[in-house]
Design a protein around this motif. Structure first.
Motif, PDB file in Angstrom:
ATOM      1  N   GLY A 176       0.860   3.125   4.474  1.00  0.00           N
ATOM      2  CA  GLY A 176       1.696   2.278   4.051  1.00  0.00           C
ATOM      3  C   GLY A 176       2.312   2.632   2.724  1.00  0.00           C
ATOM      4  N   PHE A 177       1.640   3.657   2.204  1.00  0.00           N
ATOM      5  CA  PHE A 177       2.479   4.220   0.983  1.00  0.00           C
ATOM      6  C   PHE A 177       4.054   4.545   1.094  1.00  0.00           C
ATOM      7  CE2 PHE A 177       3.751   7.964  -1.727  1.00  0.00           C
ATOM      8  CZ  PHE A 177       3.452   7.456  -3.021  1.00  0.00           C
ATOM      9  N   CYS A 178       4.620   5.310   2.266  1.00  0.00           N
ATOM     10  CA  CYS A 178       5.645   5.652   2.185  1.00  0.00           C
ATOM     11  C   CYS A 178       6.559   4.504   2.583  1.00  0.00           C
ATOM     12  CB  CYS A 178       5.882   6.667   3.325  1.00  0.00           C
ATOM     13  SG  CYS A 178       5.185   8.281   2.813  1.00  0.00           S
ATOM     14  N   ASN A 179       6.260   3.581   3.385  1.00  0.00           N
ATOM     15  CA  ASN A 179       6.701   2.375   3.513  1.00  0.00           C
ATOM     16  C   ASN A 179       6.908   1.615   2.407  1.00  0.00           C
ATOM     17  OD1 ASN A 179       7.242   2.571   6.378  1.00  0.00           O
ATOM     18  ND2 ASN A 179       5.191   1.639   6.961  1.00  0.00           N
ATOM     19  N   MET A 180       6.109   1.523   1.591  1.00  0.00           N
ATOM     20  CA  MET A 180       6.056   0.836   0.331  1.00  0.00           C
ATOM     21  C   MET A 180       7.225   1.628  -0.453  1.00  0.00           C
ATOM     22  SD  MET A 180       3.288   0.700  -2.956  1.00  0.00           S
ATOM     23  CE  MET A 180       3.572   2.346  -3.140  1.00  0.00           C
ATOM     24  N   MET A 181       7.249   2.886  -0.483  1.00  0.00           N
ATOM     25  CA  MET A 181       8.273   3.443  -1.407  1.00  0.00           C
ATOM     26  C   MET A 181       9.586   3.178  -0.832  1.00  0.00           C
ATOM     27  SD  MET A 181       6.770   4.741  -3.899  1.00  0.00           S
ATOM     28  CE  MET A 181       7.797   6.096  -4.645  1.00  0.00           C
TER      29      MET A 181
END
Length: 634
Positions: free
Chosen positions: A453-458
């Motif tokens: 989820g980190f890259c999607n959040m960014m």
């Protein structure tokens, strides 16, 4: 000689007039409400007056070097990818920081590539360096500093509370060190030690053993760039309590920390466990665990535990490729005396206020406060994170530092707001061996190095830390609190810094190739107008529907309403700019600065040590006056 000495004494008296009294207003934001210009200490119960504030109410402010009298947003890599560093993944870009229409300071973090050629001193060749994230760091270094008092910050933390990877922080650093400029902090950070110890002298650049510290520093006075972390935030999956925390704490949590040197060198606590304060003996009488050495008398309340995961940093002998140099005689242990405090999802959605009370020097103390639910005088809880009762979370008293001889920081310190992205903070620590261990959200093979989820959040949301205001208060009644007197300024006479900085400017400047654009650590002057504009409101002025800006004139003696106006005319592009251009530019009213005139000018009310020393030099070469013989005879 008496007349020359009298002149010098008179000048010093004029320059330092009323220096023992507080003159409030030099750093105070005019938008700070009157009822917020005084506060009461939660520890000593006495009145503290506002000495600095920024409400960030004016939209469109920028903080590139030279744009603001209080703050500088840096443009550089975070150079901590060394043996003692944290492997930061972001490039700090000043364009990531601005003020919003809603009256907040915004520090964005985004996916974005920055590439440059870096000179490898080992291989003696240039190589390409790439950072795949951009973020922001705002500093008041060498502009606004204070020693002791109360600081309050209202903040919304960035990102998702349950996705690890971001490292937001609000902290203080002594002015002798400039954050992320490792040359300036090497063997300076985080020393808070004013005792002559020959064994430690080589590791502390400014040692109390030094008969001459040079560059305006006082003899036999130990100095350093002390660090007080008002708050650092760790996010991550909220699936279980974190081991070794007591009481149990989950993600997300806040760190409150004093980083200090010298540190404890023997029988230290083991990372991942609470300090063993007493010997443990088996039923048969054998010693199972020896007591470990750690700081006694630390006070923790509510949902707060000693941080068992980080007890400090050993700054060892450096490797050839590192940006700084330490020999075997310069190695030392720095300690992190820290606590973890439970926060919640709401801290990432709405404003929450954090407070630090700092009484500096011998006999002083540090007290961190948060807003929770107060159950009674001795117990409070975080709950849903929406409590509005001020409660104390963590206290460090000066006597706790007796174990090493360190002291509560007494350095003039500046404010730092930033969000880092580091592979050692909130990133997965148990990645499989098959993982490529790269950190690029646009490269699918790197996905295993991030939390889900980190890259999607960014990519899909605006990731930013928002600060509503920062306020600093101090007491003019030195007998009302423990520790040393409070003071303002980055260069106080008792603890000067600016002459030392000037003598080591290269340590406070960026590395190649960026240094080629620098003429010094900071621009000499803050810009006064010159920003592009279309209307008066772009320059902090008031638009007149009946008046076109073409009628504005830079030669007009009438100042426009507000802080500036938009002027049309010919403007010089500088020596290499190719002559003049016809354009519209901001022109500031008196007392306002910045490219678009959006901020009132700020400065210290009193001269600093370097200014006082420089001013007295104008009398050094004066001839000694003589009295005519005839006049004497008469």
């Amino acid at each position: 000689m008496k007349i020359q000495s009298l002149a010098v004494s008179l000048l010093i008296s004029l320059l330092s007039f009323n220096q023992s009294n507080f003159v409030f207003g030099g750093w105070i934001d005019e938008d700070t409400p009157e009822d917020k210009r005084v506060t009461t200490s939660f520890i000593d119960g006495t009145k503290y007056d506002l000495v600095m504030s920024d409400e960030f109410n004016v939209p469109g402010r920028t903080f590139t070097d030279g744009d603001d009298p209080t703050w500088t947003a840096i443009d550089k890599s975070d150079d901590d990818a060394s043996a003692a560093g944290g492997g930061s993944l972001q490039f700090y870009n000043s364009s990531m920081i601005s003020t919003t229409k809603d009256g907040y300071l915004e520090i964005q973090s985004v996916i974005g590539k920055t590439e440059w050629e870096h000179f490898d001193i080992v291989k003696q060749e240039y190589k390409k360096v790439t950072k795949n994230f951009k973020s922001g760091m705002l500093q008041s270094w060498n502009k606004f500093c204070f020693t002791g008092g109360i600081i309050e910050v209202d903040v919304i933390f960035p990102g998702d509370a349950y996705i690890g990877g971001l490292w937001p922080a609000i902290w203080l650093l002594g002015n002798l060190g400039r954050a992320t400029y490792e040359g300036s902090t090497n063997n300076i950070w985080p020393w808070s030690y004013n005792t002559c110890n020959r064994k430690l002298q080589g590791a502390q650049t400014v040692s109390a053993c030094n008969e001459q510290n040079h560059f305006g520093l006082n003899s036999f006075e130990g100095r350093g760039a002390t660090e007080i972390d008002l708050i650092e935030i760790m996010t991550g999956p909220a699936d279980a309590e974190l081991a070794a925390t007591a009481p149990y704490v989950k993600y997300p949590y806040a760190d409150f920390t004093l980083q200090v040197a010298p540190g404890i060198t023997e029988n230290r606590p083991q990372s991942g466990s609470q300090p063993v304060l007493k010997d443990t003996v088996t039923a048969s009488g054998f010693t199972e665990f020896l007591a470990e050495q750690w700081y006694q008398g630390l006070e923790l309340e509510g949902n707060t535990t000693i941080n068992p995961y980080f007890y400090g940093t050993y700054l060892g002998e450096t490797k050839p490729q590192e940006p700084v140099h330490r020999t075997k005689k310069q190695v030392f242990q720095a300690d992190a005396i820290g606590a973890m405090h439970q926060i919640t999802k709401s801290h990432f959605q709405t404003m929450h206020t954090f407070r630090l009370e700092w009484q500096p020097g011998p006999g002083g103390r540090l007290d961190w406060f948060t807003k929770d639910y107060k159950v009674n005088s001795t117990y409070h809880k975080t709950g849903d994170g929406k409590g509005q009762d001020w409660v104390k979370a963590f206290t460090i008293k000066d006597e706790s530092l007796n174990i090493t001889g360190a002291q509560i920081p007494i350095e003039p310190s500046y404010l730092i707001f930033n969000t880092g992205i580091s592979s050692t903070w909130g990133f997965p620590y148990d990645v499989p061996d098959s993982c490529a261990k790269c950190f690029d959200c646009n490269n699918a093979t790197c996905a295993c190095s991030f939390y889900p989820g980190f890259c999607n959040m960014m990519k899909q949301s605006r990731v930013a830390m928002y600060i509503d205001h920062v306020r600093v208060y101090q007491s003019s009644n030195h007998s009302a609190h423990v520790g040393s007197p409070h003071s303002l300024g980055c260069d106080p006479v008792e603890y000067p810094t600016r002459e030392f900085i000037k003598g080591h400017e290269y340590e406070y400047m960026r590395a190649a190739p960026f240094v080629f654009d620098d003429k010094g650590p900071l621009k000499k002057k803050i810009r006064i107008g010159g920003g592009e504009c279309k209307t008066n409101s772009d320059c902090g002025g008031i638009d007149d529907d009946d008046k076109d800006i073409s009628s504005n004139s830079s030669s007009s003696s009438d100042e426009s309403k507000g802080s500036g106006k938009c002027v049309i005319g010919y403007f010089d592009q500088g020596i290499f700019g190719g002559g003049s251009i016809f354009a519209s530019r901001c022109e500031c009213n008196k007392g306002y600065v910045g490219p678009k005139c959006l901020i009132a000018d700020k400065k210290d009310d009193e001269p600093g040590a370097m200014e006082l020393r420089s001013s007295t030099k104008i009398f050094h070469n004066l001839p000694t006056p003589t009295v005519p013989i005839l006049l004497v005879s008469a």
